[in-house]
Design a protein around this motif. Structure first.
Motif, PDB file in Angstrom:
ATOM      1  N   MET A   1      48.909  -1.401 -26.591  1.00 31.79           N
ATOM      2  CA  MET A   1      48.849  -2.651 -25.821  1.00 31.79           C
ATOM      3  C   MET A   1      47.979  -2.449 -24.581  1.00 31.79           C
ATOM      4  N   THR A   2      47.065  -3.353 -24.362  1.00 29.64           N
ATOM      5  CA  THR A   2      46.200  -3.298 -23.193  1.00 29.64           C
ATOM      6  C   THR A   2      46.544  -4.438 -22.242  1.00 29.64           C
ATOM      7  N   LEU A   3      46.696  -4.097 -20.967  1.00 27.53           N
ATOM      8  CA  LEU A   3      46.913  -5.103 -19.932  1.00 27.53           C
ATOM      9  C   LEU A   3      45.608  -5.346 -19.184  1.00 27.53           C
ATOM     10  N   TYR A   4      45.343  -6.609 -18.873  1.00 22.00           N
ATOM     11  CA  TYR A   4      44.178  -6.982 -18.093  1.00 22.00           C
ATOM     12  C   TYR A   4      44.629  -7.461 -16.712  1.00 22.00           C
ATOM     13  N   GLN A   5      43.681  -7.570 -15.796  1.00 22.17           N
ATOM     14  CA  GLN A   5      44.017  -7.954 -14.427  1.00 22.17           C
ATOM     15  C   GLN A   5      44.800  -9.268 -14.387  1.00 22.17           C
ATOM     16  N   GLN A   6      44.415 -10.222 -15.202  1.00 23.90           N
ATOM     17  CA  GLN A   6      45.122 -11.503 -15.206  1.00 23.90           C
ATOM     18  C   GLN A   6      46.562 -11.333 -15.675  1.00 23.90           C
ATOM     19  N   ASP A   7      46.804 -10.428 -16.631  1.00 25.36           N
ATOM     20  CA  ASP A   7      48.174 -10.154 -17.065  1.00 25.36           C
ATOM     21  C   ASP A   7      49.013  -9.636 -15.899  1.00 25.36           C
ATOM     22  N   LEU A   8      48.409  -8.774 -15.111  1.00 26.11           N
ATOM     23  CA  LEU A   8      49.122  -8.219 -13.955  1.00 26.11           C
ATOM     24  C   LEU A   8      49.411  -9.309 -12.922  1.00 26.11           C
ATOM     25  N   GLU A   9      48.408 -10.129 -12.633  1.00 33.25           N
ATOM     26  CA  GLU A   9      48.622 -11.210 -11.662  1.00 33.25           C
ATOM     27  C   GLU A   9      49.741 -12.140 -12.127  1.00 33.25           C
ATOM     28  N   ASP A  10      49.728 -12.492 -13.392  1.00 31.28           N
ATOM     29  CA  ASP A  10      50.772 -13.369 -13.931  1.00 31.28           C
ATOM     30  C   ASP A  10      52.139 -12.693 -13.818  1.00 31.28           C
ATOM     31  N   GLY A  11      52.180 -11.396 -14.124  1.00 27.45           N
ATOM     32  CA  GLY A  11      53.437 -10.668 -14.032  1.00 27.45           C
ATOM     33  C   GLY A  11      53.951 -10.568 -12.614  1.00 27.45           C
ATOM     34  N   PHE A  12      53.063 -10.281 -11.676  1.00 24.81           N
ATOM     35  CA  PHE A  12      53.480 -10.176 -10.273  1.00 24.81           C
ATOM     36  C   PHE A  12      54.025 -11.519  -9.770  1.00 24.81           C
ATOM     37  N   ARG A  13      53.357 -12.604 -10.123  1.00 27.93           N
ATOM     38  CA  ARG A  13      53.838 -13.926  -9.696  1.00 27.93           C
ATOM     39  C   ARG A  13      55.190 -14.263 -10.331  1.00 27.93           C
TER      40      ARG A  13
END
Length: 246
Positions: A1-13
């Motif tokens: 599984m690869t995470l992208y920057q947008q995935d991280l931003e969505d997760g943090f929010r």
């Protein structure tokens, strides 16, 4: 599984991080799995969510990665051994790859005291002097792939630790002669992490932690003062019980 920057931003929010927050951050990059862009992508995601009106604060203690105790160390009951690095060193530290990358960011202010922190965003110069301003602003903590044992704010309420607790990890004169405090960070005995885990368990019972999985990483989010307030109360009322010394 690869995470992208947008995935991280969505997760943090989704865990509760918002624009304008002051937040103490501790991260294990490897806990996510594969992150496209690595440490810079995680830092960029944090900045995009918090924005320059908020503040990101990470510890930047100049400790090498943990070194394996040798046979003589074990005889002296040494449990933690790290070299104190030159502040200008490019060597990886025990703070982790993201914290090491963050402190070298040209937009980040790096503190200069014995226990430096690195700060970005609002009041960066003030926040780089320590975590007191974060506490005064009733800020937050974001623990990504790590737990309460990495929460530096916990140390800010330990001023009245009983001598019996301090003695649990205090190096002997023999250890200090072999590993001078100006060159080494050393602990002896077994660090009583169960005391902090007791605080973490109580914080969960009270609903102080939000929890979410981002990629493969277990992530925790809380108001710092709520959690360290539990620790302060325990130290004021029953410190020996907390540390199982009675």
């Amino acid at each position: 599984m690869t995470l992208y920057q947008q995935d991280l931003e969505d997760g943090f929010r989704s865990i509760g991080l918002k624009k304008g927050m002051y937040v103490e951050v501790h991260i294990s990059l490897s806990s996510f799995g594969h992150v496209e862009g690595g440490a810079p992508a995680v830092i960029a995601a944090l900045k995009n969510v918090v924005t320059p009106g908020g503040a990101i604060i990470m510890t930047a203690f100049p400790f090498s990665r943990r070194l394996e105790p040798d046979e003589q160390d074990l005889k002296m009951n040494i449990s933690v051994k790290m070299r104190i690095l030159d502040p200008a060193s490019e060597e990886r530290t025990d703070m982790g790859l993201i914290a090491d990358t963050f402190k070298r960011d040209p937009e980040v202010v790096l503190g200069t005291d014995q226990w430096p922190v690195a700060a970005w965003g609002a009041e960066a110069e003030l926040n780089a002097k320590g975590l007191s301003n974060l506490h005064q602003k009733d800020g937050y903590a974001l623990l990504l792939g790590v737990d309460i044992c990495r929460l530096t704010s916990m140390h800010y309420v330990e001023g009245e630790l009983p001598e019996e607790v301090k003695a649990l990890t205090r190096p002997s004169d023999e250890v200090r002669r072999k590993y001078p405090e100006s060159e080494w960070y050393v602990e002896t005995g077994t660090p009583p992490s169960y005391a902090w885990y007791a605080i973490q368990d109580e914080a969960f019972r009270r609903g102080y932690f939000a929890e979410k999985t981002i990629g493969n990483s277990r992530c925790l989010f809380c108001k710092v003062n709520e959690v360290i307030g539990l620790y302060r109360h325990a130290l004021e009322t029953d410190p020996l019980g907390l540390y199982r010394l009675r």
